[in-house]
Design an enzyme around this catalytic site. Structure first.
Site, PDB file in Angstrom:
ATOM      1  N   SER A   1     -12.286  -5.212   0.120  1.00  0.00           N
ATOM      2  CA  SER A   1     -11.077  -4.498   0.529  1.00  0.00           C
ATOM      3  C   SER A   1     -11.428  -3.077   0.937  1.00  0.00           C
ATOM      4  O   SER A   1     -12.375  -2.477   0.416  1.00  0.00           O
ATOM      5  CB  SER A   1     -10.081  -4.461  -0.639  1.00  0.00           C
ATOM      6  OG  SER A   1      -9.033  -3.548  -0.401  1.00  0.00           O
TER       7      SER A   1
ATOM      8  N   TYR B   1      -7.349  -2.906  -9.116  1.00  0.00           N
ATOM      9  CA  TYR B   1      -7.596  -3.884  -8.042  1.00  0.00           C
ATOM     10  C   TYR B   1      -8.827  -3.479  -7.233  1.00  0.00           C
ATOM     11  O   TYR B   1      -9.742  -4.281  -7.015  1.00  0.00           O
ATOM     12  CB  TYR B   1      -6.377  -3.985  -7.128  1.00  0.00           C
ATOM     13  CG  TYR B   1      -6.663  -4.687  -5.822  1.00  0.00           C
ATOM     14  CD1 TYR B   1      -6.891  -6.063  -5.789  1.00  0.00           C
ATOM     15  CD2 TYR B   1      -6.747  -3.971  -4.631  1.00  0.00           C
ATOM     16  CE1 TYR B   1      -7.176  -6.711  -4.588  1.00  0.00           C
ATOM     17  CE2 TYR B   1      -7.030  -4.616  -3.428  1.00  0.00           C
ATOM     18  CZ  TYR B   1      -7.243  -5.979  -3.415  1.00  0.00           C
ATOM     19  OH  TYR B   1      -7.530  -6.620  -2.231  1.00  0.00           O
TER      20      TYR B   1
END
Length: 336
Positions: free
Chosen positions: A128, A153
């Site tokens: 990401s 995350y």
């Protein structure tokens, strides 16, 4: 017939990747837990479309389940693995941190153990743009130091990169990690801003706009992202022959391992993105300006030069066109 294993195959990106591989003549083994993090009916609709293909096999299960992936690798012997299964969402990681450790770290470890026992030719694994964390120098380049993630995350995604690199080094596993930049488009997740903004604007409800609207994102349209992933399948890292081949290459000096940005090479003000939704819906947004949320970053911007060097491709869909296609799908799917 070549075989690919796609994890998270009923998810937003997983569905499009699996569909593209099927269209190209691959046999696809898909695994998805069908978790209820968001509307399972949306996932089921994606799965129903994949199951119209005779060369698609669906496995319902969790990637973190001990031994499951090893069994699938042994049974189907995939040449290529595209690992997209993950617990997503920055804000949800504040509420349910354990799910991120179980799926993002535990699932990645199970995948790598399976590959260690039954090595595929190439593993492509999702990371990401949030891995860049507190970096303020932009556009983001793959070789930048990325040690200050801003959310759990993001930390699990960067940790997955590190774990994958160690396996690549120890067991000569060719691995490409790709860092996504704000992917959107038809069949997108309901917890993402495009979906939430569109639904509320169409219903005449206010939208929450964080950091008082002073946010910028490198919005990447789903079909551009998938085209990049498919092209990267043939860009197999090989540290013995490729070291120094491309300017700015992130290829590891000790492993057949590379990190690749997949982004639109542009940073768009969030207010411009909202304006595109207003234009596509024909309705004006009622904006509720709010402060920055914990774990968020004010801006993202990808340098996609390495992607272009490896594949000859860079994402090209404009926000105006991408948003128009998303709103059209939204109206059709929800019968508005």
């Amino acid at each position: 017939m070549k075989t690919a294993l796609v994890t998270g195959s009923s998810g937003f990106i997983g569905y499009f990747v699996a569909d593209a591989l099927l269209a190209a003549g691959w046999r696809v083994i898909g695994i998805d837990s069908m978790s209820d993090y968001y509307d399972v009916a949306l996932k089921q609709s994606r799965l129903d479309m994949l199951e119209t293909h005779s060369n698609f096999t669906n496995i319902k299960g969790k990637v973190e389940e001990p031994g499951l992936l090893t069994e699938l690798f042994a049974q189907y012997e995939p040449e290529v693995v595209v690992h997209l299964a993950a617990q997503a969402g920055v804000r949800y990681s504040l509420e349910n941190p354990m799910s991120y450790f179980q799926t993002n770290l535990g699932g990645t470890l199970q995948l790598l153990e399976a590959a260690r026992a039954h090595p595929p030719k190439h593993m492509l694994m999702a990371s990401s743009s949030s891995a860049y964390g507190a970096n303020t120098q932009m556009p983001y380049q793959e070789n930048m130091q990325a040690d200050h993630q801003m959310s759990l995350y993001a930390a699990t995604k960067k940790s997955s990169e590190n774990i994958a690199h160690s396996y690549s080094h120890l067991f000569a596993l060719p691995i490409s990690m790709f860092r996504f930049f704000t992917v959107y488009g038809p069949w997108g997740r309901p917890d993402m801003a495009p979906h939430k903004f569109t639904s509320r604007i169409l219903e005449g409800r206010p939208i929450d706009v964080y950091n008082n609207g002073q946010m910028r994102r490198d919005f990447t349209y789903i079909t551009d992202l998938v085209e990049a992933i498919i092209l990267l399948i043939d860009a197999v890292p090989d540290y013995l022959t490729e070291q120094g081949k491309y300017e700015g290459d992130s290829l590891s000096p000790v492993a057949p391992f590379r990190v690749v940005n997949i982004g639109n090479s542009d940073t768009v003000p969030l207010l411009d993105f909202i304006k595109a939704i207003e234009n596509a819906t024909g309705k004006e947004a009622d904006m509720n300006l709010m402060p920055m949320q914990p774990g968020d970053v004010p801006a993202t911007w990808a340098d996609a030069s390495l992607l272009k060097s490896l594949t000859g491709f860079v994402p090209r869909t404009t926000v105006r066109d991408g948003v128009a296609q998303f709103v059209s799908w939204y109206r059709d799917y929800y019968k508005i």
